[in-house]
Design an enzyme around this catalytic site. Structure first.
Site, PDB file in Angstrom:
ATOM      1  N   LYS A 176       0.819  -1.212   0.000  1.00  0.00           N
ATOM      2  CA  LYS A 176       0.000   0.000   0.000  1.00  0.00           C
ATOM      3  C   LYS A 176       0.856   1.267   0.000  1.00  0.00           C
ATOM      4  O   LYS A 176       0.555   2.237  -0.712  1.00  0.00           O
ATOM      5  CB  LYS A 176      -0.924  -0.028   1.224  1.00  0.00           C
ATOM      6  CG  LYS A 176      -1.861   1.151   1.357  1.00  0.00           C
ATOM      7  CD  LYS A 176      -2.962   0.839   2.346  1.00  0.00           C
ATOM      8  CE  LYS A 176      -2.424   0.448   3.703  1.00  0.00           C
ATOM      9  NZ  LYS A 176      -1.672   1.535   4.365  1.00  0.00           N
ATOM     10  N   ARG A 179     -10.144   2.644   9.365  1.00  0.00           N
ATOM     11  CA  ARG A 179      -9.743   1.275   9.708  1.00  0.00           C
ATOM     12  C   ARG A 179     -10.883   0.478  10.319  1.00  0.00           C
ATOM     13  O   ARG A 179     -10.842  -0.748  10.335  1.00  0.00           O
ATOM     14  CB  ARG A 179      -8.574   1.310  10.698  1.00  0.00           C
ATOM     15  CG  ARG A 179      -7.241   1.686  10.074  1.00  0.00           C
ATOM     16  CD  ARG A 179      -6.093   1.476  11.059  1.00  0.00           C
ATOM     17  NE  ARG A 179      -4.799   1.640  10.419  1.00  0.00           N
ATOM     18  CZ  ARG A 179      -4.155   2.774  10.300  1.00  0.00           C
ATOM     19  NH1 ARG A 179      -4.710   3.886  10.796  1.00  0.00           N
ATOM     20  NH2 ARG A 179      -2.990   2.836   9.706  1.00  0.00           N
ATOM     21  N   ARG A 214      10.944  -8.737   6.242  1.00  0.00           N
ATOM     22  CA  ARG A 214      11.251  -7.310   6.206  1.00  0.00           C
ATOM     23  C   ARG A 214      12.358  -6.949   7.179  1.00  0.00           C
ATOM     24  O   ARG A 214      12.452  -7.507   8.270  1.00  0.00           O
ATOM     25  CB  ARG A 214      10.010  -6.474   6.531  1.00  0.00           C
ATOM     26  CG  ARG A 214       9.059  -6.334   5.395  1.00  0.00           C
ATOM     27  CD  ARG A 214       8.046  -5.237   5.609  1.00  0.00           C
ATOM     28  NE  ARG A 214       7.269  -5.379   6.837  1.00  0.00           N
ATOM     29  CZ  ARG A 214       6.087  -4.801   7.031  1.00  0.00           C
ATOM     30  NH1 ARG A 214       5.546  -4.063   6.070  1.00  0.00           N
ATOM     31  NH2 ARG A 214       5.451  -4.953   8.161  1.00  0.00           N
ATOM     32  N   ARG A 258      -2.266  -9.527  13.468  1.00  0.00           N
ATOM     33  CA  ARG A 258      -2.611  -8.276  12.800  1.00  0.00           C
ATOM     34  C   ARG A 258      -3.469  -8.518  11.568  1.00  0.00           C
ATOM     35  O   ARG A 258      -4.404  -7.767  11.275  1.00  0.00           O
ATOM     36  CB  ARG A 258      -1.341  -7.521  12.415  1.00  0.00           C
ATOM     37  CG  ARG A 258      -0.615  -6.899  13.614  1.00  0.00           C
ATOM     38  CD  ARG A 258       0.837  -6.616  13.308  1.00  0.00           C
ATOM     39  NE  ARG A 258       0.998  -5.715  12.168  1.00  0.00           N
ATOM     40  CZ  ARG A 258       2.152  -5.572  11.510  1.00  0.00           C
ATOM     41  NH1 ARG A 258       3.221  -6.295  11.874  1.00  0.00           N
ATOM     42  NH2 ARG A 258       2.240  -4.743  10.502  1.00  0.00           N
ATOM     43  N   ARG A 262      11.752  -5.453  12.863  1.00  0.00           N
ATOM     44  CA  ARG A 262      10.818  -4.700  13.699  1.00  0.00           C
ATOM     45  C   ARG A 262      10.081  -5.660  14.638  1.00  0.00           C
ATOM     46  O   ARG A 262       9.793  -6.806  14.277  1.00  0.00           O
ATOM     47  CB  ARG A 262       9.814  -3.931  12.832  1.00  0.00           C
ATOM     48  CG  ARG A 262      10.480  -2.876  11.981  1.00  0.00           C
ATOM     49  CD  ARG A 262       9.475  -1.956  11.322  1.00  0.00           C
ATOM     50  NE  ARG A 262       8.478  -2.645  10.507  1.00  0.00           N
ATOM     51  CZ  ARG A 262       7.613  -2.028   9.711  1.00  0.00           C
ATOM     52  NH1 ARG A 262       7.644  -0.700   9.625  1.00  0.00           N
ATOM     53  NH2 ARG A 262       6.742  -2.717   8.997  1.00  0.00           N
TER      54      ARG A 262
END
Length: 606
Positions: free
Chosen positions: A100, A176, A211, A251, A240
């Site tokens: 995104k 959201r 990532r 999530r 992270r």
């Protein structure tokens, strides 16, 4: 120099009492409901096609606009498309690692939209120490989620800024939750298109787990898909805390639940795109979608503008050839047909004057139905006329401020004069249509310089008038100065001095007051003419509709219960009593004569 438009409608019930003409032919209505009968029109008949809208007439343009406006919006949410280009409004949604962020960058580069991310907004508010930021910080410091109302306040504040309104906007990952979406709907904030990036869970998990973050630059890498450029960079990369498989799955589950709840809100404008492709392939599809939306907007505007131009041409042609006058004007309440005749007549004249650059306008219309000073029950008709004018300008994309002086409307007996008391409340409670014009394109205010705001385009002043010992002109002058070259339209003003026992207003600054009042140009006038000292029968009527000349009519009884109005003469400027007397007597305008008999008496009372 401040420029203002004023409209004064002279109907038998509403007279300005500030000139000799009004004194000689003071319009007086017959306040007898038993006199009501169906009306007819003399001279040229008015077809049903001439009166196009229900509760407010001359809204043919509104019908055209509202049809195109609601073409893609759900539940007729307001979106007024005016002649100027409307910027693109986009929402994009996607799960973590759906790409995104990359697509947002490409969209902004291609279409120039303002990129709005709640994360960026929140950080900016916290850094600036704003009230919203401080409230959000209280929740964050205790580990709680920032409430929806705070997040929505940040977003709506950002959307209200000039760059977002001029360039269009891209809402990144917001709303959201369904609560946030419903909040935006209540505020009439709705995108042209809702894009959802669809990527399989396995791919998303792999993207997140692989990532890596460069703590020095903030740049995101991926161990296989996008490795670092050098070994030095690779050595300092970190994972992270949220990019573990367990947390990623959690999530994703939360995202799916919220996304499914939101979809019904935007189902009619939602476009799902396969995000499991190269970024260029994904953007090519997004680019095609947004370009198509822009083209649809342009085509809709062209179609709308063409229809409106055609309608305006028809209305102008109708006005030019329209010489019929309603009959039975002394009987009240007037029929819907009669009221709409005058609404249309006034609206067309006002629009022509504003389109020609006139900015200080006055409407004077004096008929029994529009004279609340004689009968307070007539205030509703005056308010309906105001709504016709205001909504017409709103349909053109203008923001209209409708102003009533002082505290009128705050209580049953508040304000002076009493016949206007409560008018502000009437305006607030009126039906302003189904598309949310009131509060968005039409706002209610008072008369004065402080009421002028940057977003206001047109000001309509409802029957501004002096009270005993008090002058409204100072407030009007302050509004004129603040408005600059924006049109100000006065509807049935009464600016005659009304001195108190001390003589205030009769002498103090009177010349300057009269000089200021004279700045307003009449764009519409209609007056019924009566024999001196009588209120019936009607002798005739005087009509002026900008930019056409004054027209004088004589009322003639055809048979019991039937009447018509015959055109007697036209005048380049408002005729004097003598000129009208000559026309009624059939005398040449340049004939030298001495007024005698009844007509001499009529002229002498001026």
């Amino acid at each position: 120099m401040a420029m203002i438009a004023s409209v004064t409608m002279n109907f038998p019930h509403i007279s300005t009492h500030n000139n000799s003409f009004n004194q000689a032919f003071s319009p007086i209505c017959t306040n007898n409901p038993s006199n009501f009968s169906s009306s007819s029109f003399s001279s040229i008949p008015i077809s049903s096609n001439s009166i196009r809208l229900s509760s407010s007439i001359a809204y043919s343009e509104q019908l055209i606009a509202s049809h195109n406006v609601n073409r893609r919006t759900k539940n007729h949410k307001i979106k007024v498309i005016s002649a100027r280009s409307e910027p693109l409004k986009v929402m994009i949604s996607g799960a973590p690692a759906s790409g995104k962020g990359t697509q947002c960058e490409l969209i902004v580069q291609k279409f120039g939209l303002v990129h709005i991310s709640t994360g960026d907004l929140l950080r900016a508010e916290l850094s600036a120490g704003t009230d919203i930021g401080n409230k959000a910080k209280e929740y964050m410091n205790t580990g709680r989620l920032v409430p929806d109302e705070i997040v929505t306040a940040m977003v709506t504040t950002r959307l209200s800024k000039e760059d977002a309104k001029e360039k269009g906007w891209l809402l990144d990952g917001y709303p959201r939750t369904v609560a946030q979406a419903e909040s935006l709907e209540r505020l009439n904030i709705r995108p042209d298109i809702y894009i959802v990036l669809d990527v399989p869970d396995a791919i998303l998990i792999d993207r997140c787990v692989g990532r890596r973050l460069d703590p020095l630059t903030g740049k995101i890498y991926h161990v296989t898909n996008f490795p670092p450029e050098t070994e030095d960079i690779k050595a300092r990369l970190i994972t992270r805390p949220d990019d573990t498989e367990e947390k990623v799955k959690s999530r994703l589950q939360i995202y799916k639940q919220n996304a499914e709840a939101i979809l019904p809100v935007y189902s009619d404008i939602m476009n799902k795109i396969d995000g499991n492709r190269s970024k260029d392939s994904v953007f090519a599809e997004i680019d095609s979608l947004l370009s198509r939306v822009q083209k649809e907007e342009q085509d809709a505007r062209k179609s709308e503008e063409s229809a409106i131009s055609s309608t305006r041409a028809d209305m102008a042609s109708l006005s030019k050839d329209w010489r019929g006058i309603p009959t039975r004007l002394n009987n009240i309440p007037h029929s819907r047909e009669i009221r709409e005749y005058f609404y249309t007549d006034v609206l067309q004249a006002t629009q022509r004057a504003v389109n020609d650059g006139k900015t200080r306008l006055k409407i004077e219309i004096n008929i029994p139905e529009l004279n609340p000073s004689m009968d307070v029950y007539r205030i509703g008709t005056l308010m309906e006329l105001i709504s016709v004018l205001a909504l017409s300008f709103a349909d053109d994309g203008k923001r209209v401020k409708v102003c009533v002086q002082g505290s009128m409307g705050e209580g049953a007996l508040a304000g002076m004069p009493l016949q206007l008391a409560g008018s502000r409340k009437i305006l607030e409670y009126m039906d302003w249509g189904d598309y949310g014009a009131l509060g968005n394109f039409v706002n209610i205010g008072s008369i004065g310089g402080k009421e002028v705001e940057k977003q206001d385009d047109v000001f309509i002043l409802v029957a501004p008038q002096n009270a005993v010992g008090n002058c409204i002109i100072d407030d009007m002058r302050a509004m004129t100065d603040a408005a600059g070259n924006r049109p100000i339209i006065l509807v049935n003003p009464k600016l005659k001095d009304l001195p108190a026992s001390s003589g205030i207003m009769q002498t103090m600054g009177r010349d300057k007051r009269l000089e200021y009042a004279a700045l307003f140009e009449i764009c519409y006038q209609f007056r019924l003419l009566y024999y001196a000292g009588t209120q019936y029968p009607i002798m005739g009527a005087l009509r002026m509709s900008y930019p056409y000349p004054y027209e004088l009519y004589k009322r003639v009884d055809e048979s019991p219960g039937k009447e018509k109005y015959i055109s007697l003469a036209t005048f380049a400027k408002r005729p004097s009593i003598d000129e009208m007397n000559d026309a009624f007597e059939g005398k040449s305008r340049n004939q030298e004569k001495k007024a005698e008999g009844f007509w001499g008496f009529l002229s002498g009372i001026l």
